[in-house]
Design a protein around this motif. Structure first.
Motif, PDB file in Angstrom:
ATOM      1  N   CYS A 106       8.706   0.108   5.093  1.00 19.33           N
ATOM      2  CA  CYS A 106       7.296  -0.104   4.914  1.00 19.33           C
ATOM      3  C   CYS A 106       6.204   0.753   3.833  1.00 19.33           C
ATOM      4  O   CYS A 106       6.899   1.981   3.733  1.00 19.33           O
ATOM      5  N   VAL A 107       5.246   0.151   3.376  1.00 17.30           N
ATOM      6  CA  VAL A 107       4.840   1.092   2.751  1.00 17.30           C
ATOM      7  C   VAL A 107       3.093   0.892   3.179  1.00 17.30           C
ATOM      8  O   VAL A 107       2.560   0.184   3.457  1.00 17.30           O
ATOM      9  N   VAL A 108       2.471   2.536   3.074  1.00 17.46           N
ATOM     10  CA  VAL A 108       1.715   3.038   4.382  1.00 17.46           C
ATOM     11  C   VAL A 108       0.596   3.354   3.196  1.00 17.46           C
ATOM     12  O   VAL A 108       0.519   4.062   2.506  1.00 17.46           O
ATOM     13  N   THR A 109      -0.492   2.053   3.698  1.00 14.98           N
ATOM     14  CA  THR A 109      -1.875   3.335   2.377  1.00 14.98           C
ATOM     15  C   THR A 109      -2.769   2.825   3.755  1.00 14.98           C
ATOM     16  O   THR A 109      -3.188   2.814   4.495  1.00 14.98           O
ATOM     17  N   GLY A 110      -4.077   3.600   2.351  1.00 15.14           N
ATOM     18  CA  GLY A 110      -5.525   3.395   2.969  1.00 15.14           C
ATOM     19  C   GLY A 110      -6.702   3.221   1.953  1.00 15.14           C
ATOM     20  O   GLY A 110      -6.264   2.190   1.418  1.00 15.14           O
TER      21      GLY A 110
END
Length: 150
Positions: A97-101
């Motif tokens: 999982c790549v978590v971004t904002g």
């Protein structure tokens, strides 16, 4: 395992945010924290992994890493504030999982076996978008849920 995921608090930690994160076993913050006290408050709920965002240029938030990788319940998570700055090939790196904002727009998208998750913004409402965060259940698969606060 339940993971709480938020981004773009911009110095604002709402009571609704704390309530929505209760029951989390770990919390991921994908940058633009805005005030280190936010991370301290989140740590009262669960351990926190946080990165800095583009507004985190002064004080303790500026000392947060630009990226972070963490393994939770056998799944590798990679945090980076802005997706266009992604500096690895997640699939080749074994990332689940790549978590971004940054964009303030919630996104849950599977690409080549990798979940790309942007929880939206849990801070001040901007761009006419809802105020959101995410919860993620880790089991055999990763199951995200969008939580709309306002």
């Amino acid at each position: 395992m339940q993971i709480g995921i938020l981004s773009d608090t911009h110095g604002l930690l709402r009571p609704e945010t704390l309530e929505a994160l209760k029951g989390s076993e770990h919390i991921l913050h994908a940058g633009d924290v805005g005030n280190i006290e936010i991370l301290e408050a989140l740590r009262q709920i669960a351990p926190v992994t946080a990165i800095r965002g583009n507004i985190d240029v002064y004080g303790p938030c500026a000392e947060l890493p630009a990226t972070e990788a963490i393994e939770l319940d056998g799944h590798l998570f990679y945090l980076i504030h802005s997706l266009p700055d992604l500096d690895i090939n997640p699939r080749q790196a074994g990332v689940s999982c790549v978590v971004t904002g940054h964009s303030h727009k919630p996104v849950f998208e599977q690409q080549e076996g990798v979940l790309y998750l942007n929880p939206g913004s849990a801070g001040p409402r901007r761009f006419g978008l809802p105020v959101t965060l995410a919860r993620l259940q880790i089991a055999a698969t990763l199951t995200p849920e969008l939580i709309t606060l306002l």
